[in-house]
Motif scaffolding. Structure first.
Motif, PDB file in Angstrom:
ATOM      1  N   THR A   1      -8.283   6.893  -0.910  1.00 42.32           N
ATOM      2  CA  THR A   1      -7.156   6.162  -0.042  1.00 42.32           C
ATOM      3  C   THR A   1      -8.026   4.766   0.739  1.00 42.32           C
ATOM      4  O   THR A   1      -9.244   4.604   0.759  1.00 42.32           O
ATOM      5  CB  THR A   1      -6.239   6.529   0.657  1.00 42.32           C
ATOM      6  OG1 THR A   1      -7.017   7.193   2.004  1.00 42.32           O
ATOM      7  CG2 THR A   1      -5.410   7.794   0.067  1.00 42.32           C
ATOM      8  N   GLY A   2      -7.116   3.716   1.063  1.00 41.75           N
ATOM      9  CA  GLY A   2      -7.747   2.707   2.097  1.00 41.75           C
ATOM     10  C   GLY A   2      -7.951   3.545   3.471  1.00 41.75           C
ATOM     11  O   GLY A   2      -7.291   4.273   3.801  1.00 41.75           O
TER      12      GLY A   2
ATOM     13  N   ARG B   1      -6.840   5.401  15.172  1.00 43.21           N
ATOM     14  CA  ARG B   1      -6.500   6.141  13.551  1.00 43.21           C
ATOM     15  C   ARG B   1      -7.030   7.627  13.702  1.00 43.21           C
ATOM     16  O   ARG B   1      -6.158   8.254  13.120  1.00 43.21           O
ATOM     17  CB  ARG B   1      -7.384   5.194  13.003  1.00 43.21           C
ATOM     18  CG  ARG B   1      -6.938   3.967  12.770  1.00 43.21           C
ATOM     19  CD  ARG B   1      -7.878   3.147  11.505  1.00 43.21           C
ATOM     20  NE  ARG B   1      -7.211   1.994  10.999  1.00 43.21           N
ATOM     21  CZ  ARG B   1      -7.645   1.238  10.216  1.00 43.21           C
ATOM     22  NH1 ARG B   1      -8.649   1.721   9.413  1.00 43.21           N
ATOM     23  NH2 ARG B   1      -7.120   0.048   9.889  1.00 43.21           N
TER      24      ARG B   1
ATOM     25  N   ARG C   1     -13.715  -7.167   4.204  1.00 44.21           N
ATOM     26  CA  ARG C   1     -12.897  -6.096   4.741  1.00 44.21           C
ATOM     27  C   ARG C   1     -12.079  -7.032   5.670  1.00 44.21           C
ATOM     28  O   ARG C   1     -12.741  -7.129   6.930  1.00 44.21           O
ATOM     29  CB  ARG C   1     -13.456  -5.030   5.555  1.00 44.21           C
ATOM     30  CG  ARG C   1     -13.368  -3.726   4.903  1.00 44.21           C
ATOM     31  CD  ARG C   1     -14.572  -3.438   4.145  1.00 44.21           C
ATOM     32  NE  ARG C   1     -14.623  -1.987   3.475  1.00 44.21           N
ATOM     33  CZ  ARG C   1     -15.664  -1.544   2.891  1.00 44.21           C
ATOM     34  NH1 ARG C   1     -16.789  -2.247   2.901  1.00 44.21           N
ATOM     35  NH2 ARG C   1     -15.443  -0.227   2.280  1.00 44.21           N
TER      36      ARG C   1
ATOM     37  N   GLU D   1       0.952  -1.222   0.052  1.00 42.32           N
ATOM     38  CA  GLU D   1      -0.050  -0.028  -0.008  1.00 42.32           C
ATOM     39  C   GLU D   1       0.918   1.283   0.056  1.00 42.32           C
ATOM     40  O   GLU D   1       0.619   2.266  -0.717  1.00 42.32           O
ATOM     41  CB  GLU D   1      -0.805   0.068   1.280  1.00 42.32           C
ATOM     42  CG  GLU D   1      -1.658   1.155   1.597  1.00 42.32           C
ATOM     43  CD  GLU D   1      -2.756   0.843   2.702  1.00 42.32           C
ATOM     44  OE1 GLU D   1      -2.264   0.510   3.833  1.00 42.32           O
ATOM     45  OE2 GLU D   1      -3.911   1.174   2.452  1.00 42.32           O
TER      46      GLU D   1
HETATM   47  C1  S3P Z   1      -8.630  -1.095   5.408  1.00 35.38           C
HETATM   48  C2  S3P Z   1      -9.620  -0.542   4.197  1.00 35.38           C
HETATM   49  C3  S3P Z   1      -9.774  -1.001   3.334  1.00 35.38           C
HETATM   50  C4  S3P Z   1      -8.527  -1.798   2.414  1.00 35.38           C
HETATM   51  C5  S3P Z   1      -8.163  -2.777   3.387  1.00 35.38           C
HETATM   52  C6  S3P Z   1      -7.628  -2.420   4.766  1.00 35.38           C
HETATM   53  C7  S3P Z   1      -8.280  -0.434   6.737  1.00 35.38           C
HETATM   54  O1  S3P Z   1     -10.240   0.073   2.339  1.00 35.38           O
HETATM   55  O2  S3P Z   1      -7.512  -0.896   2.085  1.00 35.38           O
HETATM   56  O3  S3P Z   1      -9.196  -3.635   3.646  1.00 35.38           O
HETATM   57  O4  S3P Z   1      -7.280  -0.884   7.407  1.00 35.38           O
HETATM   58  O5  S3P Z   1      -9.199   0.241   7.098  1.00 35.38           O
HETATM   59  P1  S3P Z   1     -11.492   0.775   2.496  1.00 35.38           P
HETATM   60  O6  S3P Z   1     -11.535   1.936   3.419  1.00 35.38           O
HETATM   61  O7  S3P Z   1     -11.754   1.500   1.132  1.00 35.38           O
HETATM   62  O8  S3P Z   1     -12.716  -0.160   2.881  1.00 35.38           O
END
Ligand code: S3P
Length: 173
Positions: free
Chosen positions: A77-78, A140, A118, A60
């Motif tokens: 972003t994730g 977070r 997820r 990532e």
């Molecule tokens: C994550 C969120 C996901 C993805 C992965 C981890 C996280 O993205 O990057 O599963 O740690 O919050 P989304 O926020 O688009 O669901």
């Protein structure tokens, strides 16, 4: 040149708001999760399963650096992206960061049906899901709140109700 990073917890609407924002600001949209999946020809869930979270975070981070060279773009972003390595400081140096914020209760409601895609949520539902989100969001938040702009998603009446954000981004970014 505009480069906007959308950050925030899973389920907050980064992709949906990203799409609408891209249309209104006439920018292209890149979804970091999709970018990773296309590069590795695997779903995020499979990458977690086969390589573990630690390796996923390295991938990532690496691909964040690639998409952060794109211009006139919104980068969705994730949920975990800003919270690992120096990613949030890096994004702040590369463009405008927008934190989409929402309460743990609304996030839990929205995520209930999507826990299986997820891996971080590990199939939790109901009160267990809510408790996890409450705790995880506290961990977070110190990263999310380093964003240059915060937009409260819970105050939106519909998913198209982003005019205040569009205006803010037209002047700043
Ligand atoms: C994550 C969120 C996901 C993805 C992965 C981890 C996280 O993205 O990057 O599963 O740690 O919050 P989304 O926020 O688009 O669901």
């Amino acid at each position: 040149m505009k480069r906007i990073f959308l950050i925030g917890y899973m389920g907050v609407g980064k992709s949906t708001i990203g799409k609408e924002l891209a249309k209104r600001l006439n920018l292209s949209l890149v979804d970091l999760d999709h970018f990773i999946e296309a590069r590795y020809l695997k779903s995020i869930r499979k990458i977690f399963e086969e390589h573990g979270e630690e390796n996923f975070r390295k991938i990532e981070n690496k691909l964040l650096h690639e998409v952060a060279t794109f211009e006139n773009v919104i980068i969705s972003t994730g949920g975990g992206t800003p919270c690992f390595f120096d990613n949030i400081a890096y994004m702040n140096g590369k463009g405008t960061t927008v934190y989409l914020s929402s309460s743990p209760e609304s996030l839990a409601n929205k995520l209930e049906r999507f826990v299986h895609s997820r891996p971080v949520l590990a199939g939790r539902t109901g009160n267990e899901l809510l408790a996890f989100i409450q705790e995880n969001l506290e961990v977070r938040k110190p990263f999310y709140t380093q964003a240059q702009i915060t937009f409260d998603v819970d105050a939106m009446k519909t998913r198209y109700d982003i005019q205040p954000l569009v205006e803010q981004l037209s002047t700043i970014a």
